[in-house]
Design a protein around this motif. Structure first.
Motif, PDB file in Angstrom:
ATOM      1  N   PRO A   2       0.827  -1.218   0.000  1.00  0.00           N
ATOM      2  CA  PRO A   2       0.000   0.000   0.000  1.00  0.00           C
ATOM      3  C   PRO A   2       0.851   1.254   0.000  1.00  0.00           C
ATOM      4  O   PRO A   2       2.017   1.245   0.386  1.00  0.00           O
ATOM      5  CB  PRO A   2      -0.789  -0.122   1.317  1.00  0.00           C
ATOM      6  CG  PRO A   2       0.106  -0.947   2.201  1.00  0.00           C
ATOM      7  CD  PRO A   2       0.792  -1.927   1.289  1.00  0.00           C
ATOM      8  N   ASN A   3       0.266   2.346  -0.469  1.00  0.00           N
ATOM      9  CA  ASN A   3       0.961   3.629  -0.408  1.00  0.00           C
ATOM     10  C   ASN A   3       1.220   4.002   1.032  1.00  0.00           C
ATOM     11  O   ASN A   3       0.414   3.766   1.914  1.00  0.00           O
ATOM     12  CB  ASN A   3       0.119   4.722  -1.096  1.00  0.00           C
ATOM     13  CG  ASN A   3       0.096   4.521  -2.605  1.00  0.00           C
ATOM     14  OD1 ASN A   3       1.117   4.271  -3.223  1.00  0.00           O
ATOM     15  ND2 ASN A   3      -1.094   4.592  -3.183  1.00  0.00           N
ATOM     16  N   ARG A   4       2.345   4.641   1.280  1.00  0.00           N
ATOM     17  CA  ARG A   4       2.792   4.847   2.647  1.00  0.00           C
ATOM     18  C   ARG A   4       2.043   5.956   3.364  1.00  0.00           C
ATOM     19  O   ARG A   4       1.753   5.869   4.535  1.00  0.00           O
ATOM     20  CB  ARG A   4       4.294   5.144   2.643  1.00  0.00           C
ATOM     21  CG  ARG A   4       5.115   3.916   2.239  1.00  0.00           C
ATOM     22  CD  ARG A   4       6.547   4.317   1.934  1.00  0.00           C
ATOM     23  NE  ARG A   4       7.385   3.159   1.707  1.00  0.00           N
ATOM     24  CZ  ARG A   4       7.382   2.432   0.593  1.00  0.00           C
ATOM     25  NH1 ARG A   4       6.569   2.763  -0.383  1.00  0.00           N
ATOM     26  NH2 ARG A   4       8.158   1.399   0.455  1.00  0.00           N
ATOM     27  N   THR A   5       1.755   7.034   2.676  1.00  0.00           N
ATOM     28  CA  THR A   5       1.184   8.179   3.369  1.00  0.00           C
ATOM     29  C   THR A   5      -0.084   8.679   2.699  1.00  0.00           C
ATOM     30  O   THR A   5      -1.156   8.636   3.245  1.00  0.00           O
ATOM     31  CB  THR A   5       2.218   9.329   3.446  1.00  0.00           C
ATOM     32  OG1 THR A   5       3.441   8.815   3.948  1.00  0.00           O
ATOM     33  CG2 THR A   5       1.723  10.419   4.404  1.00  0.00           C
ATOM     34  N   PHE A   6       0.053   9.143   1.475  1.00  0.00           N
ATOM     35  CA  PHE A   6      -1.096   9.681   0.765  1.00  0.00           C
ATOM     36  C   PHE A   6      -0.786   9.655  -0.734  1.00  0.00           C
ATOM     37  O   PHE A   6       0.350   9.539  -1.158  1.00  0.00           O
ATOM     38  CB  PHE A   6      -1.423  11.118   1.199  1.00  0.00           C
ATOM     39  CG  PHE A   6      -0.251  11.898   1.708  1.00  0.00           C
ATOM     40  CD1 PHE A   6      -0.362  12.670   2.842  1.00  0.00           C
ATOM     41  CD2 PHE A   6       0.986  11.851   1.070  1.00  0.00           C
ATOM     42  CE1 PHE A   6       0.729  13.393   3.317  1.00  0.00           C
ATOM     43  CE2 PHE A   6       2.057  12.574   1.543  1.00  0.00           C
ATOM     44  CZ  PHE A   6       1.929  13.337   2.674  1.00  0.00           C
ATOM     45  N   GLY A   7      -1.819   9.740  -1.520  1.00  0.00           N
ATOM     46  CA  GLY A   7      -1.619   9.751  -2.958  1.00  0.00           C
ATOM     47  C   GLY A   7      -1.567   8.350  -3.548  1.00  0.00           C
ATOM     48  O   GLY A   7      -1.404   7.352  -2.849  1.00  0.00           O
ATOM     49  N   THR A   8      -1.733   8.254  -4.849  1.00  0.00           N
ATOM     50  CA  THR A   8      -1.675   6.979  -5.554  1.00  0.00           C
ATOM     51  C   THR A   8      -0.938   7.200  -6.851  1.00  0.00           C
ATOM     52  O   THR A   8      -0.687   8.332  -7.263  1.00  0.00           O
ATOM     53  CB  THR A   8      -3.084   6.450  -5.856  1.00  0.00           C
ATOM     54  OG1 THR A   8      -3.812   7.450  -6.568  1.00  0.00           O
ATOM     55  CG2 THR A   8      -3.834   6.101  -4.577  1.00  0.00           C
ATOM     56  N   ALA A   9      -0.564   6.110  -7.501  1.00  0.00           N
ATOM     57  CA  ALA A   9       0.111   6.111  -8.794  1.00  0.00           C
ATOM     58  C   ALA A   9       1.539   6.621  -8.674  1.00  0.00           C
ATOM     59  O   ALA A   9       1.869   7.433  -7.822  1.00  0.00           O
ATOM     60  CB  ALA A   9      -0.656   6.953  -9.827  1.00  0.00           C
ATOM     61  N   GLY A  10       2.381   6.067  -9.537  1.00  0.00           N
ATOM     62  CA  GLY A  10       3.766   6.493  -9.586  1.00  0.00           C
ATOM     63  C   GLY A  10       3.944   7.623 -10.579  1.00  0.00           C
ATOM     64  O   GLY A  10       2.985   8.273 -10.997  1.00  0.00           O
ATOM     65  N   GLY A  11       5.195   7.861 -10.960  1.00  0.00           N
ATOM     66  CA  GLY A  11       5.478   8.960 -11.870  1.00  0.00           C
ATOM     67  C   GLY A  11       6.475   8.552 -12.939  1.00  0.00           C
ATOM     68  O   GLY A  11       7.261   7.618 -12.766  1.00  0.00           O
TER      69      GLY A  11
END
Length: 267
Positions: free
Chosen positions: A74-83
């Motif tokens: 899961p994502n660690r803090t906030f937000g989704t998707a990479g870059g």
């Protein structure tokens, strides 16, 4: 006195696939108390509290954004998707400007919260031709900072558009499994001074004083702090990130005010 400031700014990317949201919230409270202890003695005390919070969030505007998370779990803090970052001149699409990024920016999301506690006390004492001033000031900084750069993973393509189409990235950046960028930092500042305004003659006043001001070392609440002590070190060393040079920070001051002509306003 109380001051409140809040703002929200949303900026879409060039393709309208994502939005960067900047949220800012700041509030300041100051209380002051002035008392005349005697006809010759005046005391002024102030206490204050400042709270500042700034968040920068990445908001995908396309469905199934979780499937574009380039790191497992899961994502660690906030937000989704990479870059995806382009280090070459990409095709000019939609806006006529080169596309330099797809997905989450390298330094977003991030969150910064600061609490500042402030206390100061100033005492003025007038005796004969002397006006003596004594003061003390203390500040406490508490910072909660979370800047998980490339938390969902970022690929860099610095060769050409062909490298991107054939999936040959130059490098990959991302947080190691189990790592954290969350830090709870704190630091204190203390200052004190004494000053004498000595009226030597009706047209001449001397000002002499001394101030001592220093800060404590920046420390992390849970000891998550390290640095390279020497350029040749193979690994970082846990502990304070620098030595404290401020303990001997003494600041003398001297001055005078002189009115050369009795009938003149020039000083």
């Amino acid at each position: 006195r109380y001051t409140l400031y809040a703002s929200n700014v949303a900026t879409p990317d060039q393709l309208g696939l994502t939005r960067r949201a900047e949220d800012s919230f700041q509030q300041y409270v100051t209380l002051g108390y002035t008392v005349a202890i005697s006809p010759r003695t005046l005391n002024v005390m102030r206490v204050g509290y400042n709270r500042s919070k700034q968040d920068s969030l990445f908001v995908p505007l396309f469905p199934n954004a979780d499937s574009y998370n380039f790191l497992p779990g899961p994502n660690r803090t906030f937000g989704t998707a990479g870059g995806i970052e382009f280090g070459f001149t990409s095709p000019q699409l939609v806006t006529g400007a080169p596309i330099t990024r797809l997905g989450a920016p390298l330094n977003v999301p991030k969150s910064h919260l600061q609490n500042l506690y402030h206390f100061e006390d100033k005492l003025s004492y007038n005796r004969g031709s002397h006006l003596i001033k004594i003061g003390f000031e203390g500040k406490r900084y508490e910072i909660r900072s979370d800047t998980p750069a490339a938390q969902s993973g970022t690929y860099l393509f610095s060769g050409s558009i062909r490298d991107f189409l054939e999936n040959r990235p130059t490098l990959f950046m991302g947080l190691l499994p189990g790592s954290t960028s969350l830090r709870y930092l704190h630091q204190d500042l203390f200052g004190s001074y004494i000053q004498d305004e000595f009226r030597v003659r009706p047209n001449l006043t001397l000002n002499v004083g001394l101030r001592h001001e220093f800060v404590t070392l920046i420390r992390e609440k849970f000891g998550i702090e390290s640095n390279l002590r020497h350029p040749s070190d193979q690994a970082t060393t846990l502990g304070p990130i620098f030595r404290n040079p401020s303990l001997t920070n003494f600041e003398p001051r001297a001055g005078f005010a002189w009115q050369p002509l009795k009938q003149s306003t020039a000083t």
